[in-house]
Write a protein that holds these residues in place. Sequence first.
Motif, PDB file in Angstrom:
ATOM      1  N   VAL A  52     -52.520   4.937 -24.693  1.00 31.63           N
ATOM      2  CA  VAL A  52     -53.348   5.940 -25.377  1.00 31.63           C
ATOM      3  C   VAL A  52     -52.670   6.401 -26.660  1.00 31.63           C
ATOM      4  O   VAL A  52     -53.327   6.552 -27.705  1.00 31.63           O
ATOM      5  N   GLY A  66     -54.427   5.621 -30.155  1.00 34.07           N
ATOM      6  CA  GLY A  66     -54.762   6.797 -30.966  1.00 34.07           C
ATOM      7  C   GLY A  66     -54.001   6.827 -32.273  1.00 34.07           C
ATOM      8  O   GLY A  66     -54.548   7.175 -33.324  1.00 34.07           O
ATOM      9  N   CYS A  92     -55.717   6.609 -35.992  1.00 33.14           N
ATOM     10  CA  CYS A  92     -55.517   7.640 -37.013  1.00 33.14           C
ATOM     11  C   CYS A  92     -54.910   7.058 -38.290  1.00 33.14           C
ATOM     12  O   CYS A  92     -55.338   7.404 -39.397  1.00 33.14           O
ATOM     13  N   THR A 117     -60.464  11.626 -34.472  1.00 29.45           N
ATOM     14  CA  THR A 117     -59.002  11.591 -34.594  1.00 29.45           C
ATOM     15  C   THR A 117     -58.354  12.766 -33.867  1.00 29.45           C
ATOM     16  O   THR A 117     -57.340  12.597 -33.198  1.00 29.45           O
ATOM     17  N   ALA A 160     -58.517  12.096 -30.147  1.00 24.51           N
ATOM     18  CA  ALA A 160     -57.498  11.146 -29.670  1.00 24.51           C
ATOM     19  C   ALA A 160     -56.194  11.869 -29.374  1.00 24.51           C
ATOM     20  O   ALA A 160     -55.548  11.618 -28.357  1.00 24.51           O
ATOM     21  N   LEU A 161     -55.815  12.786 -30.250  1.00 25.43           N
ATOM     22  CA  LEU A 161     -54.583  13.542 -30.010  1.00 25.43           C
ATOM     23  C   LEU A 161     -54.760  14.564 -28.884  1.00 25.43           C
ATOM     24  O   LEU A 161     -53.807  14.856 -28.163  1.00 25.43           O
ATOM     25  N   LEU A 204     -54.234  12.659 -25.731  1.00 21.25           N
ATOM     26  CA  LEU A 204     -52.805  12.421 -25.580  1.00 21.25           C
ATOM     27  C   LEU A 204     -52.092  13.676 -25.080  1.00 21.25           C
ATOM     28  O   LEU A 204     -51.239  13.607 -24.196  1.00 21.25           O
ATOM     29  N   ALA A 208     -48.638  10.460 -33.072  1.00 20.05           N
ATOM     30  CA  ALA A 208     -49.033   9.784 -31.827  1.00 20.05           C
ATOM     31  C   ALA A 208     -48.133   8.577 -31.549  1.00 20.05           C
ATOM     32  O   ALA A 208     -47.728   8.351 -30.401  1.00 20.05           O
TER      33      ALA A 208
END
Length: 122
Positions: free
Chosen positions: A12, A16, A20, A34, A37-38, A41, A103
């Motif tokens: 991940v 991610g 990004c 974006t 995605a974080l 995480l 990330a």
Amino acid sequence: MILWFTYVQVAVAVLGGLLCVILGLAGRRPSDLTVGALALLELLLVAQVVIAIVAPFAGNVPSGSVLEFWVYLVSAALLPPAAVIWALLERSRWSTVIMGIAALSVAVMVWRMHVIWTIQIA
């Protein structure tokens, strides 16, 4: 640490991070994709904190330095929120790239935590 969960976290983080970085270099500003995605995480890192607290009581004790492990874990857990805050304050394509670099850094840190927990001898 749990091996399959480590693989999920690293996957991940890398996916991610690449998303990004690619979107940032393409000129896209931070978006729900974006930041999401974080956020995913960060959710996995919070779950890792819970696992790291419970695992020793279940017989899965670290073989390496516990202090070093926790420093990595706390630092990794602080990186995604810091990158998102930066991205929301400075809404440019470079802040999206910074989120990607954060990330990717977390991916390396999670793998190092796994090494500390399972391989390294204190």
